[in-house]
Design an enzyme around this catalytic site. Structure first.
Site, short mmCIF file in Angstrom:
data_model
loop_
_atom_site.label_atom_id
_atom_site.label_comp_id
_atom_site.label_asym_id
_atom_site.label_seq_id
_atom_site.Cartn_x
_atom_site.Cartn_y
_atom_site.Cartn_z
N SER A 1 0.84 -1.20 0.00
CA SER A 1 0.00 0.00 0.00
C SER A 1 0.88 1.26 0.00
O SER A 1 1.75 1.39 -0.85
CB SER A 1 -0.96 -0.06 1.19
OG SER A 1 -1.94 0.92 1.09
N ASP B 1 -9.13 -6.43 -4.41
CA ASP B 1 -8.77 -5.07 -3.94
C ASP B 1 -9.46 -4.02 -4.82
O ASP B 1 -9.07 -3.83 -5.97
CB ASP B 1 -7.25 -4.91 -3.99
CG ASP B 1 -6.75 -3.63 -3.33
OD1 ASP B 1 -7.56 -2.70 -3.14
OD2 ASP B 1 -5.55 -3.56 -3.02
N HIS C 1 -8.33 -4.90 -0.14
CA HIS C 1 -7.00 -4.28 0.04
C HIS C 1 -6.30 -4.79 1.30
O HIS C 1 -5.10 -5.03 1.29
CB HIS C 1 -7.19 -2.76 0.09
CG HIS C 1 -5.92 -2.01 0.23
ND1 HIS C 1 -4.91 -2.08 -0.72
CD2 HIS C 1 -5.46 -1.16 1.20
CE1 HIS C 1 -3.90 -1.31 -0.34
NE2 HIS C 1 -4.21 -0.75 0.81
N1 LIG Z 1 -5.24 -0.93 6.86
C1 LIG Z 1 -4.19 -0.23 6.20
C2 LIG Z 1 -4.73 0.20 4.92
C3 LIG Z 1 -4.02 1.28 4.19
O1 LIG Z 1 -3.24 0.67 3.26
C4 LIG Z 1 -3.71 0.94 7.03
O2 LIG Z 1 -4.50 1.46 7.80
O3 LIG Z 1 -2.56 1.31 6.95
#
Ligand SMILES: N[C@@H](CCO)C(=O)O
Ligand SMILES: CC(=O)SCCNC(=O)CCNC(=O)[C@H](O)C(C)(C)COP(=O)(O)OP(=O)(O)OC[C@H]1O[C@@H](n2cnc3c(N)ncnc32)[C@H](O)[C@@H]1OP(=O)(O)O
Length: 358
Positions: free
Chosen positions: A152, A309, A339
């Protein structure tokens, strides 16, 4: 400010590196930058592995839950002795992101006058954040990483490392990430930031001495975000139209739980700074476009995405896999969890990490 996150929380087995001033892309200079970080394993010169967390992660990558950490490390299933990222072999380093609120310099840190930065904290880009991480690597004596790994927003920084410093990144693992923030990603993040700003307790970002911080705004922002982190099918199968407590829908209760959990550990100003840094992400900016930027990467690379995702769709990872010479196609993680599969699907993600590191 009561009832929520406070500067300095939580304590933990972290270390802190002063990395000096960082000249930002916008022309401003951020003085006296500190990065919090944790390490595992023994440093043997060429065995450094940098693992970069996502939006609301922190340096607590591995380790059991303890007094300082109500949850285990966010990738504890993957990182440890004999695990996919084997701390018996590798010196694993996990910094808290620049602009964050878990020990690294961020909006709640003191400005040169000794007061919290608040609304005066400068906006950051992913490249600024990586610049601070480069200084941390220098401070730790790591010239070249055996691997740089991120999911991410962590994947955005991993990409920037490999593009801007190809000689320092031998292997690269980019997971559930993208070459640029898409219109939809920007739309979702920008809306969450505006929800926080609309909270009357936000006070333009100068709320650290106020009786209340923008708890409701941050809570709502997290709920919106969390919907995008999970798949439509998962929400349907887990919650459907079920009611909880004879009142609200079960899915509302689930989102409320995640919102309430975040406000206990996260600063609203950091949420905005980090979300806007993600919105700045575009590897092609000032480099002649995305293709030219990706062509600078020399690392042996694994690019992976998650089939469910909806926030970072596979098409974005396909661009990465097509553009990075050292990538051997696109790997697809199969998951119901959208995701957040990058945090949940430890077995599949671990296999990919192992393949790269071996
Ligand atoms: N759950 C992850 C999602 C963001 O990529 C976070 O809060 O960092
Ligand atoms: C890289 C990083 O982001 S590191 C930081 C850690 N990550 C995060 O904080 C991201 C936000 N969290 C998440 O996305 C997820 O919790 C993950 C990815 C960490 C784990 O995902 P999963 O194991 O699938 O957990 P899930 O999303 O189902 O949530 C479980 C929680 O919801 C609660 N819950 C489930 N259903 C309901 C409901 N109907 N009502 C209220 N609460 C509910 C559970 O009790 C559980 O609570 P707990 O986490 O406090 O023990």
């Amino acid at each position: 400010m009561t009832g929520a996150w406070r500067a300095g929380d939580p304590p933990g087995p972290r270390r802190f590196a002063g990395v000096g001033e960082v000249a930002l892309e916008n022309g401003r200079v951020l003085p006296d930058v500190t990065l919090a970080y944790e390490t595992w394993g023994e440093h043997r010169g060429d065995n450094g592995v940098l693992v970069l967390h996502a939006l609301t992660g922190d340096s607590h990558l591995a380790g059991a839950a303890d007094d300082a950490h109500p949850s285990p490390g966010w990738w504890d299933a993957l990182v440890g002795p004999g695990k996919a990222i084997d701390t018996g072999r590798f010196f694993v380093v996990a910094p808290n992101i620049l602009g964050g609120c878990q020990g690294s310099t961020g909006p709640a840190s003191e400005d040169p006058d000794g007061l919290p930065w608040g609304r005066d904290f400068p906006s950051l880009t992913v490249r600024d954040q990586v610049q601070a991480e480069v200084r941390l690597a220098d401070a730790l004596g790591i010239g070249r990483w055996h691997a740089v790994i991120g999911g991410s927003a962590g994947g955005m920084r991993a990409l920037e490392w490999a593009i801007e410093h190809p000689a320092r990144v031998e292997r690269l693992f980019v997971l559930a990430s993208s070459p640029w923030a898409s219109a939809e990603q920007i739309a979702l993040s920008a809306t969450q930031c505006d929800v926080i700003r609309a909270d009357p307790d936000f006070h333009g970002g100068d709320y650290y001495d106020a009786p209340e911080g923008p708890i409701a705004g941050l809570d709502l922002a997290r709920r919106i975000a969390h919907i995008s982190y999970r798949s439509e099918r998962e929400l349907h199968e887990r919650f459907g139209r079920d009611r909880q407590d004879d009142e609200r829908f079960a899915v509302e209760s689930y989102l409320a739980h995640h919102g309430a959990k975040l406000v206990r550990r996260f600063d609203a100003n950091s949420y905005i700074v980090l979300s806007e840094a993600m919105n700045s992400h575009d590897v092609g900016r000032g480099r002649g476009g995305v293709e030219a930027a990706l062509a600078r990467i020399t690392a042996r690379t694994v690019v992976a995405g998650i089939d469910s995702d909806r926030l970072y769709p596979l098409a974005q990872q396909q661009v990465l896999a097509d553009g990075i010479a050292g990538a051997d196609g696109l790997d697809v993680v199969s998951s119901l969890h959208g995701h957040d599969g990058f945090l949940v699907e430890s077995e599949q993600v671990g296999e990919l990490a192992k393949r790269l590191l071996d």
